[in-house]
Structures are given as structure tokens and as C-alpha cells.
Design an enzyme around this catalytic site. Sequence first.
Site, PDB file in Angstrom:
ATOM      1  N   CYS A  29       0.840  -1.210   0.000  1.00 27.18           N
ATOM      2  CA  CYS A  29       0.000   0.000   0.000  1.00 27.18           C
ATOM      3  C   CYS A  29       0.869   1.252   0.000  1.00 27.18           C
ATOM      4  CB  CYS A  29      -0.907   0.022   1.224  1.00 27.18           C
ATOM      5  SG  CYS A  29      -2.070  -1.339   1.327  1.00 27.18           S
ATOM      6  N   ASP A  87      35.853  20.626  14.634  1.00 25.31           N
ATOM      7  CA  ASP A  87      36.241  22.020  14.775  1.00 25.31           C
ATOM      8  C   ASP A  87      36.849  22.179  16.176  1.00 25.31           C
ATOM      9  OD1 ASP A  87      36.311  24.870  14.340  1.00 25.31           O
ATOM     10  OD2 ASP A  87      34.605  24.984  15.712  1.00 25.31           O
ATOM     11  N   ASP A 137      30.208  24.186  15.427  1.00 27.29           N
ATOM     12  CA  ASP A 137      29.192  24.962  16.142  1.00 27.29           C
ATOM     13  C   ASP A 137      29.034  26.381  15.641  1.00 27.29           C
ATOM     14  OD1 ASP A 137      31.644  25.945  17.087  1.00 27.29           O
ATOM     15  OD2 ASP A 137      30.729  26.578  18.966  1.00 27.29           O
TER      16      ASP A 137
END
Length: 840
Positions: free
Chosen positions: A14, A440, A638
Site C-alpha cells: 500500500c 572544529d 558549532d
Amino acid sequence: MRQYTVTGMSCAACSSRVEKAVSKVPGVTSCSVSLLTNSMGVEGTASDEEIIAAVREAGYDAAPKGGETSRGAAEGAEDEALKDLETPALKRRLIASLGFLAVLMYLSMGHMIWGWPLPSYLGDNHVAMGLAQLLLTVAVMVVNQKFFISGFKSLWHRAPNMDTLVALGSAAAFVYSTAALFAMTAAQARGDAAGVMAYMHEFWFEAAAMILALITVGKMLEARSKGRTTDALKGLMKLAPKTAVLLKDGVETSVPIEQVKKGDIFVVRPGENIPVDGVVLEGGGAVNESALTGESIPVDKAPGDRVSAATLNQSGFIKCEATRVGEDTTLSQIIQMVSDAAATKAPIAKIADRVSGVFVPVVIGISAVTTAAWLLAGESVGFALARGISVLVISCPCALGLATPVAIMVGNGMGAKNGILFKNAASLEEAGKVRIVALDKTGTITSGEPRVTDIIPAPGYGEDELLRLAAALEQKSEHPLARAVLRETGERKIAAAEVSDFRALPGNGLAATLDGSALLGGNYNFISRQATVSGEMKAQSERLAEEGKTPLFFSKDGALAGIIAVADTIKEESARAVGELKNMGIHVVMLTGDNERTARAIGGEAGVDEVIAGVLPDGKESVIRRLKEKGAVAMVGDGINDAPALTRADIGIAIGAGTDVAIDAADIVLMKSRLTDVPAAIRLSRATLRNIHENLFWAFIYNIIGIPLAAGIFISLLGWKLNPMFGAAAMSLSSFCVVTNALRLNFFKMYDAGKDKKINTDHKKSKERITMEKTIKIEGMMCGHCEATVKKALEALPQVEAAKVDHTAGTAVVTLKDDVEDEVLKKAVEDKDYKVVSIQ
């Protein structure tokens, strides 16, 4: 992504049908249908009307989720869509079915096989007994009419699904039994007692009813288990506050959460939930943010601090200004992320989707061929029909369709409960395949805020006295290093004296007068010209610089007072997180714009495999591009400058305390801002992927073994013959087993590093140093000969792998195989009488 609720789906066939139908709508760029949550996510320019019309044309129905309603109404609709409405309905159907089935089984098997007593009007009247069985079977079929409505409706739309298999199997048994009943009445009319008894054994009424009852059992178990997979999302929705206390003209007024606007002032008392995201204006207290971050320790809030909706104010009265309301709050964004992840599909699901799309038609074909083959082999109609029905009712496309989404939903929920948000199903799957993690430095490995690390007083001074002089000088400076000194003196409760004649000397330091004494602070070159710095103190400063720290010199009236070292210190958990990543077989790289010496000091403290320093913001993205040549890369950052690299990486991971730009660009958001969540996310991804493989293996192997067994292939070899009722029982349990296996992920310990296994990778690749590039701007190159001269000079350096020189652009792009100081590159070029303008 626009989301819709889809109704009428019963199996993977389906969802595959709906997905194909909507994908063909002009303007639709992507469509993903989730059988688990009966939801559909669509991207593109097509209108809601066109999308809904396509779903209905496919034989199903759809409605937009939320629409243009308010946030509260949208969440209410979403919550309503996630309610387990299916299990109670199935339970009622099952109870009614079992009631009729018990009487039917008593008649058909209890009396016929074990001789259980019956009223004389039935026991001696086989036609009456047949009629009674027919009526009881019809009752069971009416109770479970949904199978027939859905099954034959989908067959009419040329998109057969699992209900089609059940309906065809049950209907075939019923029609054959009804024909036998009519034949029995004819035999009785002829007075053929032997014929009546023979037809009595051709009844399959109990099989027709039992198939429906057993499938209903499986459906109910499956629905209960599926309901538990959405517990995390439902739990998040329950956190949403319903009211807020606004402060207007000095009067407190309680209003529905939908009426809160950006800029409104609201108050929160102890024990109350914070209604929307905001910033504290007055007061303070301890706020429990575990609902969003999973961190159980309360966070102290003071004026200027941010607060988030659904967090609990445990102590203190706070007055806040609303900064994010409605769908912009952190809670709403988390709910949206988890919901979107449930509505999307993992790449591995494509295998099951392709199989599910053709599964039911193929099974119907196999059933027809099986019946015909046994008839041609000389078996009776009843025997051949039993084999064909068994094939229909044992086949289970649902297990294939649920194998991936249930595991994704549970894994995603587990992450959300622990503050790890996967934005889509693909990120949850792909995170476990990462081979390189680029970190980082500032704000990720380090705290992002300089702190005092060392205090070295000169002879005749103590630490507190040196700090008092430094604080007096630095209190009027806006430099980040000054804030580090003031934070240290504040923690030690050392008061800063007032100075006069304060001056900031760019490139050198600070100067001021304190009680008639001249105070100076700055770097070595500046202070050494104003005061005597002993060889021992100079050596101390060089040692600190080698450790990646910045030594600040202070003097009073021309005499050195001492050195205070400041550095951006690494977070407590950074070294452990890096160690866990390395133990998982992952190559860890640190990217930073800092100088080589500072970067190496931080990298060594954190324990990373490799340090790439001097990388400008736009250079991070190019480094990630080169890293990807070595394997799947995850970038953790960030800041705004990390956004391009986060987007370029195979998996972008944003620290939750970072900027909105970084969070938007990432695939995974770490709400706790802890680096240890990076290995936890990878660990969870690997466990989820392993669970998906287990589910897919079960789903495929079940059908691969079950269908041939039902078809009767093993009858001549081993004498194994499958009764249709046992086939229905097996089908009913297959999906339940898949969903239950996925629920085991709820017990997975994502922070347990003790069972980490290194993934086998190419040793050469994993140990190979990642190359990097530097661009040198050069003046004086006039022709191809100049290019060749510079190229030869640069490539003569052992650290340079290759140099690409262009005299028209005035550049030389060098690819490095090892780190090299800029001065070395500059000297190599200028020794050939060219001028180096810059090196990036």
C-alpha cells in the site's frame, strides 16, 4: 516538507503504491510514505488538492497534517494522529471473532474428530450442521469485513495488498465450502448417504474463519508494538505547555499558549514549566532542562540567560521576554525533527520497497500456479486449493515494509530522549558508516572561552597580588583575554582597584596608572622594552607558548610582576570522546584557523590523530571535500563558519549550543553540546542499522522458506504439509516479531563504550595522512619560465607533494603531504627573487 495523514494502508504494498502515485504528480520532487505512522512527507510545488487527488486515485485517502492552524491545534492533530486507535478496534473485532470461531470449531472439529455431543437436530442432520458452519463463518467474515473491503478495493485499483491475500484466501475457502454444501444437499436429495459424508469432509469453513481471526491477532499485536515505537514523539508532544502567565501593565494574566507573541513578558514561578523560549530579564533560579537535553542536572539561570519551552523552573522566580513562540520554539523544532525523521525513509529501505511493490501480485501468481500444478498432478480439488490458500495466507509483505521504519523510529526516539536529534532517517543510517570525523576546535573540542591556566609571579609577588594588578589593568579592556583574567579574579573574589590614565596600545598591550604607579600589560616584545625579563621568566613564557597558551606579561614601575597564561581550554569530555572514536576505528582530525603551534598543543591534549591548522572558514569546506576521498566523513562544528563544511560532509553534526546557521546546516544536532554524544550517535546508528539488517533477514527468510513450504514443495521430500490455518498463524506472527525485535533498541546503551568494535577499513587509507593545500600569493612572476622556477623550488621541499603555479593569477597552490611552516614556503620562493605577498 509538508506532511499528510494517509488512511486505508494495510501493508508495504500500500505504502509503495501511494508513494508511486504521488511521485508522478507534476511538481512533486520527493515523496516518502511511512506505513508505521500512516504518514506521508512531500516536497515540491504541487498543491494539497493535487496530492490528495493522487492518493485517492490510488485507492486510499489523505489529509494535511496541521495545515494553517495554530501551533496548538497542529500539535493536537499530530498527537491525535499518533494515538493508537487501531488496537482497541482490533481488540473488539478479535473478541467477536473468537466468540463465533469457538462455536464453529466445536461443530467442525470437536464433534467430527473428538465426538463432542451436539443437539440431535444438528448431530443427525449434516446439512443443518453445514448451514450452521456457513452462518458462523459469515458472522466472522462480517466482523472482519475490513479485510475484504480493503483487499478487493485495492485489487480493483490493480494494486493488491496484504488484505487482498487474506481476502482471497478466506474467500476461496468459503466459496469452495459453500459449493460442497450445495453438492451435499443434492446428494441428500438423491438419498446418497455416502456422498453426504464425503462432502462433509470437504468443508473448509473453519479455515476461512480461522484465517481471519489469526490475522486479526497478528494485526493487534503489531498495532500494540507499533504504538510503542512512537512513544518518544508522543512524550515530546505532552511536554508542550498549554498556558502562559503574561505580565501586562503590572498585571499577571494566564493565557493560552497560542496567544503568546514574540516580545511578550512572562513570569515563571518555582515548579512551573517555561511556556516559550525566552531570555531572563529579572530574577534567577535552577532550571531542569532534561526534557530537551536529557541532562538531569539543573542549570542556573540569571539575567541575560536563555530559557526554553517545556523546561522546568525548580527554584526561584524569573521574569522573561519571549524570543521564540509557536513553531519556532526549541521544543517545536525538536518535535518537527523527530516527526520528519519518522516520515522519511532510510536508503536501505529502498530494497524492501522494490520487493514490496511487486510482492503481492507475484504471490497471487504463485498461488494460482500452485493450485493448478497440484490439480494437474492428479490431486483432489480440496488438496490443491489448500496448497494455494496456504501460499496466500503465509506470505507477509508487512514484515518487509516494517523492517526498516520501526527500527528507524525506535532509534530516532532513543536519540531524542538523550538529546541527540537525527533530522531524517538517512542521517540515522549513514552516521554508523562514518570512517573519518573532523572536529572544529573552538567551541567543539575546547570550551570556546579563554581561561587562565597558569599564574607565574615574579620574585617578590604572590599569585593574588599579581592577579590584583592584572585585574586593575584589564577591567577596562574589551579584549577576550581580559575577560579571562577578570573571570579568574572574580572566582577568587579578588577586587579590582580603579586605575587612571588607561590606554590601549594596539599590537602591544595596555597601560594605566594605579596610585601613582605605572602599570603595563601585554606581550613579551612590549614588556621587555619597558622592564627587565629574566632568562628564566622568558623560558617559562616560551614553554607556555609551546603548550598553545598565550602568556601575558605584567609590570609595575618598570619591574616585572609576573606572567599570566591564558588559553582556550579543552572541554572535560573531549579527550574521552576522541578516545572512544579512535577505539571505534575512526580517524579523528582537528580543523582550526589557529596557528600550527597552538593547534598541535590542543590536538595533542585531545589525542586526535591529525591536526590541520591555519584553515580559513572557506578552507574547511575544501578540506572536508578532500577528506571524503578517504571515506565517509562526519564534520562536527558549532559556528557560522562551520556551516559550509557541515553541508559538504557526508554527515554534519552541530553542537546544540552553536549558532542557528550551523544547526540548520547539520544532519544531527547534539542538544547537550557534549562531544561524547558524537560516538554515542555513531554507536546508536550502528545498532539501528544492525537491527534493520536483522529485521530484513527475518522478513526475507520467512517468505523464502514459508512460501515453498505452503506450496507443498517439501511434501514429497520430507512429508511436510502446511494447513492454511497454520499458515495464517505464521503470517500473523511475522510482523509482530519484526516490530518486537526493533523495540529491543530501547534497551541499547549508547554511552557504553565497552562493546565498541572497530570497523574493518583499509589500513593504508586509515593511516594515510590527509593532504591539505596552501595558496601563496606571489609578485614578480612574468612568464612560463617563472612558473617553472617557482614550481621547482617549492616541490624541492620534502613536505610539498605538488605545486600548481599560475603567473597570470600570481598564485602557487601547494599540496602538502606533511605540515610546513609558512616561513619555509616563503623562503623557498623569495630565494628565487620573487616576493611572497600572503600565504593562506
